[in-house]
Scaffold this motif. Structure first.
Motif, PDB file in Angstrom:
ATOM      1  N   ALA A   1     -10.188   5.088   2.672  1.00 51.85           N
ATOM      2  CA  ALA A   1      -9.273   6.212   2.839  1.00 51.85           C
ATOM      3  C   ALA A   1      -8.902   6.402   4.312  1.00 51.85           C
ATOM      4  CB  ALA A   1      -9.889   7.481   2.278  1.00 51.85           C
ATOM      5  N   LEU A   2      -9.891   6.271   5.172  1.00 51.11           N
ATOM      6  CA  LEU A   2      -9.654   6.428   6.606  1.00 51.11           C
ATOM      7  C   LEU A   2      -8.709   5.345   7.119  1.00 51.11           C
ATOM      8  CD1 LEU A   2     -10.463   8.067   9.122  1.00 51.11           C
ATOM      9  CD2 LEU A   2     -12.375   6.495   9.422  1.00 51.11           C
ATOM     10  N   GLU A   3      -8.939   4.101   6.718  1.00 47.43           N
ATOM     11  CA  GLU A   3      -8.115   3.001   7.222  1.00 47.43           C
ATOM     12  C   GLU A   3      -6.717   3.010   6.620  1.00 47.43           C
ATOM     13  OE1 GLU A   3      -8.791   1.148   9.766  1.00 47.43           O
ATOM     14  OE2 GLU A   3     -10.672   2.277   9.923  1.00 47.43           O
ATOM     15  N   LEU A   4      -6.580   3.425   5.377  1.00 44.33           N
ATOM     16  CA  LEU A   4      -5.248   3.516   4.795  1.00 44.33           C
ATOM     17  C   LEU A   4      -4.401   4.552   5.525  1.00 44.33           C
ATOM     18  CD1 LEU A   4      -6.083   3.248   0.994  1.00 44.33           C
ATOM     19  CD2 LEU A   4      -4.627   1.672   2.287  1.00 44.33           C
TER      20      LEU A   4
ATOM     21  N   ARG B   1      -5.017   5.551   8.744  1.00 39.72           N
ATOM     22  CA  ARG B   1      -4.885   5.111  10.133  1.00 39.72           C
ATOM     23  C   ARG B   1      -3.882   3.958  10.269  1.00 39.72           C
ATOM     24  NH1 ARG B   1      -9.223   5.514  13.666  1.00 39.72           N
ATOM     25  NH2 ARG B   1     -10.682   5.195  11.927  1.00 39.72           N
ATOM     26  N   GLN B   2      -3.917   3.034   9.337  1.00 39.82           N
ATOM     27  CA  GLN B   2      -3.093   1.839   9.473  1.00 39.82           C
ATOM     28  C   GLN B   2      -1.757   1.918   8.746  1.00 39.82           C
ATOM     29  OE1 GLN B   2      -5.099  -1.956   8.844  1.00 39.82           O
ATOM     30  NE2 GLN B   2      -7.098  -0.976   9.077  1.00 39.82           N
ATOM     31  N   ALA B   3      -1.699   2.673   7.644  1.00 39.85           N
ATOM     32  CA  ALA B   3      -0.504   2.623   6.801  1.00 39.85           C
ATOM     33  C   ALA B   3       0.093   3.979   6.486  1.00 39.85           C
ATOM     34  CB  ALA B   3      -0.836   1.888   5.495  1.00 39.85           C
ATOM     35  N   ALA B   4      -0.487   5.063   7.001  1.00 39.59           N
ATOM     36  CA  ALA B   4       0.007   6.430   6.758  1.00 39.59           C
ATOM     37  C   ALA B   4       0.019   6.772   5.265  1.00 39.59           C
ATOM     38  CB  ALA B   4       1.393   6.629   7.365  1.00 39.59           C
ATOM     39  N   ILE B   5      -0.962   6.256   4.527  1.00 41.25           N
ATOM     40  CA  ILE B   5      -1.101   6.552   3.112  1.00 41.25           C
ATOM     41  C   ILE B   5      -2.375   7.358   2.910  1.00 41.25           C
ATOM     42  CG2 ILE B   5      -1.454   5.586   0.812  1.00 41.25           C
ATOM     43  CD1 ILE B   5       0.120   3.109   1.776  1.00 41.25           C
ATOM     44  N   LYS B   6      -2.236   8.527   2.315  1.00 40.95           N
ATOM     45  CA  LYS B   6      -3.394   9.390   2.105  1.00 40.95           C
ATOM     46  C   LYS B   6      -3.859   9.253   0.654  1.00 40.95           C
ATOM     47  CE  LYS B   6      -3.595  13.332   4.253  1.00 40.95           C
ATOM     48  NZ  LYS B   6      -3.440  14.759   4.664  1.00 40.95           N
ATOM     49  N   VAL B   7      -5.131   8.881   0.488  1.00 40.05           N
ATOM     50  CA  VAL B   7      -5.749   8.779  -0.834  1.00 40.05           C
ATOM     51  C   VAL B   7      -7.047   9.571  -0.798  1.00 40.05           C
ATOM     52  CG1 VAL B   7      -4.733   6.499  -1.230  1.00 40.05           C
ATOM     53  CG2 VAL B   7      -7.053   6.671  -0.309  1.00 40.05           C
ATOM     54  N   LEU B   8      -7.654   9.743  -1.961  1.00 45.34           N
ATOM     55  CA  LEU B   8      -8.870  10.553  -2.044  1.00 45.34           C
ATOM     56  C   LEU B   8     -10.087   9.664  -2.256  1.00 45.34           C
ATOM     57  CD1 LEU B   8      -9.877  13.525  -2.161  1.00 45.34           C
ATOM     58  CD2 LEU B   8      -9.710  13.349  -4.655  1.00 45.34           C
ATOM     59  N   PRO B   9     -11.098   9.751  -1.386  1.00 46.11           N
ATOM     60  CA  PRO B   9     -12.339   9.010  -1.641  1.00 46.11           C
ATOM     61  C   PRO B   9     -12.981   9.460  -2.939  1.00 46.11           C
ATOM     62  CG  PRO B   9     -12.269   9.803   0.634  1.00 46.11           C
ATOM     63  CD  PRO B   9     -11.141  10.477  -0.103  1.00 46.11           C
ATOM     64  N   GLY B  10     -13.371   8.507  -3.778  1.00 45.44           N
ATOM     65  CA  GLY B  10     -13.935   8.841  -5.074  1.00 45.44           C
ATOM     66  C   GLY B  10     -15.239   9.597  -4.988  1.00 45.44           C
ATOM     67  N   GLY B  11     -15.996   9.380  -3.900  1.00 49.18           N
ATOM     68  CA  GLY B  11     -17.258  10.087  -3.744  1.00 49.18           C
ATOM     69  C   GLY B  11     -17.098  11.578  -3.609  1.00 49.18           C
TER      70      GLY B  11
ATOM     71  N   GLU C   1       2.544  -2.115  -1.339  1.00 52.50           N
ATOM     72  CA  GLU C   1       2.397  -3.366  -0.589  1.00 52.50           C
ATOM     73  C   GLU C   1       1.594  -3.143   0.691  1.00 52.50           C
ATOM     74  OE1 GLU C   1       3.124  -6.335  -1.499  1.00 52.50           O
ATOM     75  OE2 GLU C   1       4.269  -5.895  -3.315  1.00 52.50           O
ATOM     76  N   ARG C   2       1.875  -2.033   1.392  1.00 55.05           N
ATOM     77  CA  ARG C   2       1.088  -1.721   2.594  1.00 55.05           C
ATOM     78  C   ARG C   2      -0.367  -1.482   2.249  1.00 55.05           C
ATOM     79  NH1 ARG C   2       5.214   2.035   3.442  1.00 55.05           N
ATOM     80  NH2 ARG C   2       3.768   3.795   3.581  1.00 55.05           N
ATOM     81  N   MET C   3      -0.584  -0.783   1.140  1.00 55.08           N
ATOM     82  CA  MET C   3      -1.949  -0.522   0.702  1.00 55.08           C
ATOM     83  C   MET C   3      -2.692  -1.825   0.429  1.00 55.08           C
ATOM     84  SD  MET C   3      -3.189   1.682  -2.607  1.00 55.08           S
ATOM     85  CE  MET C   3      -2.418   3.149  -1.945  1.00 55.08           C
ATOM     86  N   ALA C   4      -2.016  -2.745  -0.243  1.00 51.65           N
ATOM     87  CA  ALA C   4      -2.637  -4.034  -0.542  1.00 51.65           C
ATOM     88  C   ALA C   4      -3.022  -4.759   0.738  1.00 51.65           C
ATOM     89  CB  ALA C   4      -1.688  -4.887  -1.375  1.00 51.65           C
ATOM     90  N   GLY C   5      -2.155  -4.708   1.745  1.00 48.26           N
ATOM     91  CA  GLY C   5      -2.459  -5.376   3.013  1.00 48.26           C
ATOM     92  C   GLY C   5      -3.691  -4.811   3.692  1.00 48.26           C
ATOM     93  N   VAL C   6      -3.796  -3.488   3.719  1.00 49.44           N
ATOM     94  CA  VAL C   6      -4.955  -2.847   4.351  1.00 49.44           C
ATOM     95  C   VAL C   6      -6.232  -3.157   3.578  1.00 49.44           C
ATOM     96  CG1 VAL C   6      -6.029  -0.641   4.951  1.00 49.44           C
ATOM     97  CG2 VAL C   6      -3.587  -0.999   5.380  1.00 49.44           C
TER      98      VAL C   6
END
Length: 413
Positions: A342-345, A347-357, A390-395
């Motif tokens: 989540a942090l790297e997505l 930081r690198q791709a401006a995509i916000k997701v939710l950590p499952g934990g 596609e950006r998510m896949a790259g990260v």
């Protein structure tokens, strides 16, 4: 509420934790930020719904009745008949349906009712799957009950196995929250699953709160409903079903849904609304009545979500295998370390997701079953999602390559 309970309540809110994780971290990659962390459909509801609100503008001057009106309740009853094949007389619209200002609020309120009913009998436990929707645990704590987390991993198709719940816990249960299609994993409960839980609910006298907010978003066959199992058993005793227009009709801002089922609990729900809830305004009820009566816009929504999942399969399938869920609009991806991903997505791709934990608690083995995952909400138009996936896949692939972690979709195992 004492300080311990306040702190306990805070720990269950995943978005508070996500904000803290990303605090001070610049979104990167020169991309416009895309928020795939929140299950908030970004599509417009049908124009006939907004027209209905505008045409009923004189009704803003009236307090809305707690039970809504006959037109709304009959529209809901008729939808239940069409959608789940129940007999028209099985659900009495006068006693067994209540409109609610969003099902999140209703799911919260029902714990207040169920725990208050169960506490004098020593029944203060509120059961839920682990991982879980945070409102369930927050409601249990506020109600003075105790959340009890049931394993719901890949070995049980991400749904809590009723046969695995200890009898002592069932005896102490005031209620259980069950969600299908599941949030976050998208697993679909079978008719047999609902029947087994109903049998236990009646044997041990606890309530099933069936959260079916994603029931109209599915990949193949329509998910079976708890109310179908109830009809097969002859009654709605010990069961309430919760449905919303937020997902079905892409109308989260309307705050409109309904609860149907056991008349005893419907009456208590109405009392809670009378004292401290929010009844659905009459203009919103007018729009809601039309939305529950129309299927065309719902079919169009499903087509849109299928296009998004096809894009996800193309972008992420080479890394994770099958990613398409049985229902709902979330991806549930095993990335090894959900927080790091989540942090790297971001930081690198401006995509916000939710950590499952953040949607789970440490289990009896000492591990957090959601920690390896991220939840991704595909709630934008497919054209907006294509580049982001596609950006998510790259990260994520770079994380795999750097860490040597062999990622695999839980559904592909």
């Amino acid at each position: 509420m004492n300080q311990d309970r306040v702190e306990s309540l805070a720990q269950f809110h995943p978005f508070t934790r996500l904000n803290k994780l990303l605090e001070g971290v610049q979104s990167g990659g020169g991309n416009t930020p895309l928020l795939l962390s929140l299950g908030e459909p970004q599509f417009q509801p049908p124009s006939f719904a907004t027209d209905a609100i505008a045409n009923a503008k004189e009704m803003w001057a009236k307090y809305p009745p707690t039970l809504g009106n006959a037109e709304f309740r009959n529209a809901v009853r008729n939808w239940l008949v069409r959608r789940y094949g129940i007999e028209p007389g099985f659900v009495d619209p006068e006693r067994m349906i209540v409109p609610v200002s969003g099902t999140r609020e209703a799911l919260f309120h029902i714990a207040l009712s169920a725990v208050a009913r169960g506490a004098p009998k020593g029944k203060g436990k509120v059961l839920m799957a682990n991982p879980f929707y945070h409102t369930y645990a927050g409601a249990a704590v506020v109600a003075g009950g105790e959340p009890a987390f049931l394993p719901a991993g890949p070995e049980t198709s991400f749904l809590p196995d009723p046969d695995a719940v200890p009898a002592d816990l069932l005896r102490e249960a005031a209620m259980v929250y069950l969600c299908s299609p599941a949030n976050p994993q998208g697993s679909v409960a079978s008719a047999e699953f609902w029947q087994r839980w109903l049998k236990l609910a009646r044997q041990y006298d606890f309530l099933i709160a069936a959260d079916e907010c994603y029931a109209e978003i599915y990949t193949d066959a329509p998910p079976p409903g708890a109310i179908e199992a109830a009809q097969a058993s002859g009654s709605c005793d010990n069961l309430l079903v919760f449905h919303s227009l937020s997902k079905r009709s892409s109308a989260p801002g309307m705050r409109s849904g309904f609860v149907a089922g056991d008349a005893r609990y419907i009456s208590r729900q109405a009392q809670l609304i009378n004292y401290g809830g929010v009844a659905v305004p009459l203009p919103v009820l007018a729009a809601s009545t039309l939305l529950w009566s129309d299927e065309e816009h719902v079919t169009a929504n499903r087509v849109r979500y299928q296009a998004s999942f096809d894009l996800a399969e193309k972008a992420l399938g080479p890394i994770f295998g099958k990613v398409k869920p049985g229902g709902g609009f979330f991806l549930w991806l095993d990335v090894g370390d959900g927080e790091k991903a989540a942090l790297e997505l971001w930081r690198q791709a401006a995509i916000k997701v939710l950590p499952g934990g953040y949607m789970a608690r440490v289990d009896a083995t000492g591990r957090n079953p959601g920690a390896p995952y991220i939840r991704v909400a595909l709630v934008y138009e497919p054209a907006q999602l294509a580049g982001a996936l596609e950006r998510m896949a790259g990260v994520l692939k770079s994380l795999v390559d750097a860490g040597g972690h062999k990622l695999a979709s839980a559904r592909g195992r």
